[in-house]
Write an enzyme that holds these catalytic residues in place. Structure first.
Site, PDB file in Angstrom:
ATOM      1  N   GLU A 199     -11.408 -11.872  -1.821  1.00 23.17           N
ATOM      2  CA  GLU A 199     -12.351 -12.879  -1.105  1.00 23.17           C
ATOM      3  C   GLU A 199     -13.239 -12.268  -0.234  1.00 23.17           C
ATOM      4  O   GLU A 199     -13.060 -11.732   0.907  1.00 23.17           O
ATOM      5  CB  GLU A 199     -11.294 -13.754  -0.161  1.00 23.17           C
ATOM      6  N   CYS A 233     -17.603 -16.904   6.843  1.00 22.07           N
ATOM      7  CA  CYS A 233     -17.783 -16.653   5.352  1.00 22.07           C
ATOM      8  C   CYS A 233     -18.492 -17.507   4.603  1.00 22.07           C
ATOM      9  O   CYS A 233     -19.418 -17.336   3.775  1.00 22.07           O
ATOM     10  CB  CYS A 233     -16.553 -15.950   4.596  1.00 22.07           C
TER      11      CYS A 233
HETATM   12  P1  NDP Z   1     -14.062  -5.653   6.510  1.00 22.22           P
HETATM   13  O1  NDP Z   1     -14.470  -5.468   5.107  1.00 22.22           O
HETATM   14  O2  NDP Z   1     -14.751  -4.539   7.330  1.00 22.22           O
HETATM   15  O3  NDP Z   1     -12.692  -5.417   6.693  1.00 22.22           O
HETATM   16  C1  NDP Z   1     -11.690  -6.178   6.108  1.00 22.22           C
HETATM   17  C2  NDP Z   1     -10.106  -5.661   6.317  1.00 22.22           C
HETATM   18  O4  NDP Z   1     -10.170  -4.495   5.124  1.00 22.22           O
HETATM   19  C3  NDP Z   1      -9.961  -5.139   7.620  1.00 22.22           C
HETATM   20  O5  NDP Z   1      -8.527  -5.267   8.014  1.00 22.22           O
HETATM   21  C4  NDP Z   1     -10.284  -3.866   7.435  1.00 22.22           C
HETATM   22  O6  NDP Z   1      -9.453  -2.972   8.469  1.00 22.22           O
HETATM   23  C5  NDP Z   1      -9.913  -3.561   6.212  1.00 22.22           C
HETATM   24  N1  NDP Z   1     -10.203  -2.360   5.426  1.00 22.22           N
HETATM   25  C6  NDP Z   1     -11.369  -1.515   5.809  1.00 22.22           C
HETATM   26  N2  NDP Z   1     -11.408  -0.225   4.982  1.00 22.22           N
HETATM   27  C7  NDP Z   1     -10.509  -0.448   4.083  1.00 22.22           C
HETATM   28  C8  NDP Z   1     -10.183   0.224   3.092  1.00 22.22           C
HETATM   29  N3  NDP Z   1     -10.658   1.443   2.608  1.00 22.22           N
HETATM   30  N4  NDP Z   1      -9.104   0.054   2.403  1.00 22.22           N
HETATM   31  C9  NDP Z   1      -8.350  -1.015   2.693  1.00 22.22           C
HETATM   32  N5  NDP Z   1      -8.651  -1.853   3.404  1.00 22.22           N
HETATM   33  C10 NDP Z   1      -9.662  -1.507   4.417  1.00 22.22           C
HETATM   34  O7  NDP Z   1     -14.537  -6.985   6.923  1.00 22.22           O
HETATM   35  P2  NDP Z   1     -14.546  -7.659   8.190  1.00 22.22           P
HETATM   36  O8  NDP Z   1     -13.265  -7.628   8.972  1.00 22.22           O
HETATM   37  O9  NDP Z   1     -15.713  -7.134   8.972  1.00 22.22           O
HETATM   38  O10 NDP Z   1     -14.648  -9.225   7.995  1.00 22.22           O
HETATM   39  C11 NDP Z   1     -15.951  -9.839   7.717  1.00 22.22           C
HETATM   40  C12 NDP Z   1     -16.254 -10.321   6.449  1.00 22.22           C
HETATM   41  O11 NDP Z   1     -15.078 -10.749   5.708  1.00 22.22           O
HETATM   42  C13 NDP Z   1     -17.409 -10.933   6.191  1.00 22.22           C
HETATM   43  O12 NDP Z   1     -18.326 -10.069   4.914  1.00 22.22           O
HETATM   44  C14 NDP Z   1     -17.074 -12.240   5.750  1.00 22.22           C
HETATM   45  O13 NDP Z   1     -17.888 -13.005   4.846  1.00 22.22           O
HETATM   46  C15 NDP Z   1     -15.740 -11.989   5.107  1.00 22.22           C
HETATM   47  N6  NDP Z   1     -14.835 -13.068   4.974  1.00 22.22           N
HETATM   48  C16 NDP Z   1     -14.667 -13.647   3.619  1.00 22.22           C
HETATM   49  C17 NDP Z   1     -13.679 -14.683   3.713  1.00 22.22           C
HETATM   50  C18 NDP Z   1     -13.576 -15.396   2.268  1.00 22.22           C
HETATM   51  O14 NDP Z   1     -12.529 -15.998   2.232  1.00 22.22           O
HETATM   52  N7  NDP Z   1     -14.227 -15.051   0.973  1.00 22.22           N
HETATM   53  C19 NDP Z   1     -13.439 -15.351   4.792  1.00 22.22           C
HETATM   54  C20 NDP Z   1     -13.472 -14.689   6.037  1.00 22.22           C
HETATM   55  C21 NDP Z   1     -14.322 -13.723   5.938  1.00 22.22           C
HETATM   56  P3  NDP Z   1     -10.027  -2.624   9.797  1.00 22.22           P
HETATM   57  O15 NDP Z   1     -10.474  -3.863  10.578  1.00 22.22           O
HETATM   58  O16 NDP Z   1      -9.063  -1.978  10.400  1.00 22.22           O
HETATM   59  O17 NDP Z   1     -11.201  -1.563   9.345  1.00 22.22           O
END
Ligand code: NDP
Length: 510
Positions: A256, A290
């Site tokens: 997502e 999002c």
């Molecule tokens: P990120 O992609 O930065 O991070 C998402 C999660 O992935 C975090 O827990 C992060 O950890 C983790 N992560 C980072 N790097 C890795 C890796 N290499 N392997 C596995 N996990 C990893 O997103 P954001 O937290 O900044 O969230 C915002 C984004 O989420 C926006 O683009 C938004 O549109 C989207 N979103 C989509 C939704 C949907 O349902 N389609 C709903 C809500 C948000 P850490 O934070 O510790 O880096």
């Protein structure tokens, strides 16, 4: 060694800690984005810890599955009641890590509670074993399909709706009979820990729902840990990395990702309602949604009036850290630069700021910005801004609006305001969800699947599809009686096949 989540985002390091200095348990701090104050200290879990969490969740899975739908429902209902009773406590945790206004956190939790209720109550009806017709050719078979849990589901979540978003996977995965290991965003670890702690209060017997905390490396370790499915919500770029990591072990993924959702305003629309929806859709949660409205395509005939209404409403909104503020801060500090760049770039390319402008971006708060006349290829019009900004564009008619909306590489949600053509326009939009004459409402209907296409990802949370996303269909045939014409044996005669061909010509050849 203690790091802060914000430091880590701005200056990522390879492993998160210097091995030379590593104490027994490395930790990181989570901060209140309104003040920069430290609000918690959390472990940086390494791969060994994550693997151990998955191992213990696997140990608990048989017990959880063995409770059956009614046993799990009882426990999930108890958790729902606890969340309802302690909604303000949970809202406080969300506020302290995201900075969002208290009422926004409460609203997020109301949705969590409603989805949890739906998943727990509907899992049985959606997933239980059912008979299907065996068809003419296999009339001697009883055929059934049943949706069995995968085992252990890993969930990786973002920070913008730190309870609602991951719970779209967690609640549905648990209801389907899986155990869960959840890695919350490094910006909102306490929300994840609070959810797991309260779950353990109502299910103390076994480690059914566990949380691991840390940075991206901890998330990557969860992808490699041997979970049976990984549900990721976050940015498209990280989603691709997660998929690549999961591909190493052929771990199935639900992805997502982000969006650039459009709102289309028809000439016959209720303009006041459309403007209100555009402003709420774009600016609530400071635009960090999002499925937030990022682009508007308004039909030329009503464009001036619509823009006037949007500008009026947006100009009234005030960001701040106080409980009554309309919008909170930008939770992730580095996003402030993205927002500033999108606004500056749009203006440099000939766009006009009708409300706000570059001066509105004052970290950690951003005041509403309404842009118009922005070229279609400007980043503000094409890329996810994730701030309280909106780009309003004029189109000759709604057909052009649909075409422009569909030109994005994203395809998460969309909104249509039209008195006469809402359903027709909705169907032509290349997105996973559409709201007609309201905004974002599909996310609050638990029976509706939620997810996108294109760079917004694939797979579905919520609804019956969301339950099935966390289950493997198992098809079973059982022989009821032996038939004289059995083609599936080396002892068959060619007469058997001839008769079968005759039968298929008779019933399927017409
Ligand atoms: P990120 O992609 O930065 O991070 C998402 C999660 O992935 C975090 O827990 C992060 O950890 C983790 N992560 C980072 N790097 C890795 C890796 N290499 N392997 C596995 N996990 C990893 O997103 P954001 O937290 O900044 O969230 C915002 C984004 O989420 C926006 O683009 C938004 O549109 C989207 N979103 C989509 C939704 C949907 O349902 N389609 C709903 C809500 C948000 P850490 O934070 O510790 O880096």
């Amino acid at each position: 060694m203690t790091q802060t989540a914000h430091d880590h985002i701005e200056a990522p390091s390879e492993s998160g800690v210097d091995p030379g200095e590593q104490p027994e348990q490395a930790t990181f701090e989570s901060l209140d984005p309104r003040t920069g104050e430290v609000v918690g200290n959390h472990p940086i879990h390494d791969a060994a810890h994550v693997t151990e969490a998955v191992r213990s969740a696997r140990g608990a899975q048989r017990w959880w599955e063995g409770l059956g739908f009614s046993g799990r429902k009882q426990r999930l209902d108890a958790w729902r009641k606890l969340l309802t009773r302690r909604i303000d406590e949970a809202a406080g945790v969300i506020c302290s890590e995201t900075g969002k206004p208290l009422d926004d956190a409460r609203l997020e939790l109301v949705l969590v509670i409603d989805h949890l209720h739906w998943a727990a109550n509907k899992a049985d009806g959606v997933l239980r074993k059912r008979k299907v017709s065996p068809g003419v050719l296999m009339a001697n078979q009883a055929a059934t399909v049943e949706y069995l849990p995968f085992g252990v589901v890993g969930v990786i979540g973002p920070w913008n709706y730190p309870a609602f978003t991951p719970m779209g996977s967690i609640a549905y995965a648990l209801a389907a009979g899986n155990t869960v290991v959840f890695k919350p965003s490094e910006l909102t670890p306490a929300v994840g820990e609070w959810l797991a702690k309260t779950f353990a209060e109502v299910v103390p017997e076994q480690p059914v729902f566990e949380v691991v905390t840390g940075f991206g490396e901890t998330g990557a370790a969860l992808c490699r840990s041997g979970v049976d499915k990984l549900a990721f919500t976050g940015s498209t770029e990280t989603g691709k990395r997660v998929m690549a990591t999961c591909a190493e072990t052929l771990t199935p993924v639900l992805v997502e990702c982000g969006g650039k959702d459009a709102l289309i305003v028809d000439a016959d629309a209720d303009l006041r309602a459309a403007a209100e929806a555009a402003v709420w859709g774009a600016m609530s949660n400071a635009g960090q949604t999002c499925i937030g409205v990022e682009r508007v395509y308004v039909v030329e005939a009503v464009a001036d009036r619509f823009l006037e209404l949007v500008a009026e409403r947006a100009a009234e909104l005030r960001p701040g850290g106080e409980p009554g503020a309309d919008l909170g801060p930008i939770t992730m500090p580095s996003q402030v630069d993205v927002i500033r760049h999108h606004v500056d770039d749009a203006v440099r390319l000939g766009g006009r700021a009708v409300v706000g402008g570059s001066h509105s971006v004052r970290s950690p708060f951003v005041e509403p910005v309404v842009l118009t006349d922005v070229p279609a290829d400007a980043e503000a019009a094409a890329e996810e801004t994730f701030g309280p900004t909106i780009v309003v564009d004029r189109v000759a008619d709604v057909d052009e609006g649909v075409e422009r909306a569909n030109s994005s590489r994203y395809g998460l949600g969309a909104t249509v305001f039209s008195r006469s053509r809402g359903a027709e326009l909705a169907r032509r939009l290349r997105t996973g969800m559409v709201a007609v004459n309201s905004v974002i409402s599909f996310a609050a209907v638990p029976a509706l699947p939620f997810g996108g296409v294109g760079d917004s990802g694939f797979g579905r949370i919520h609804g019956a599809d969301g339950l099935r996303e966390f289950a493997r269909p198992q098809s079973v045939t059982r022989t009821k009686f032996r038939i004289p014409l059995n083609p599936m044996t080396f002892s068959r005669s060619s007469r058997t096949v001839r008769q079968l061909v005759r039968l298929v010509q008779l019933v399927r050849g017409r």
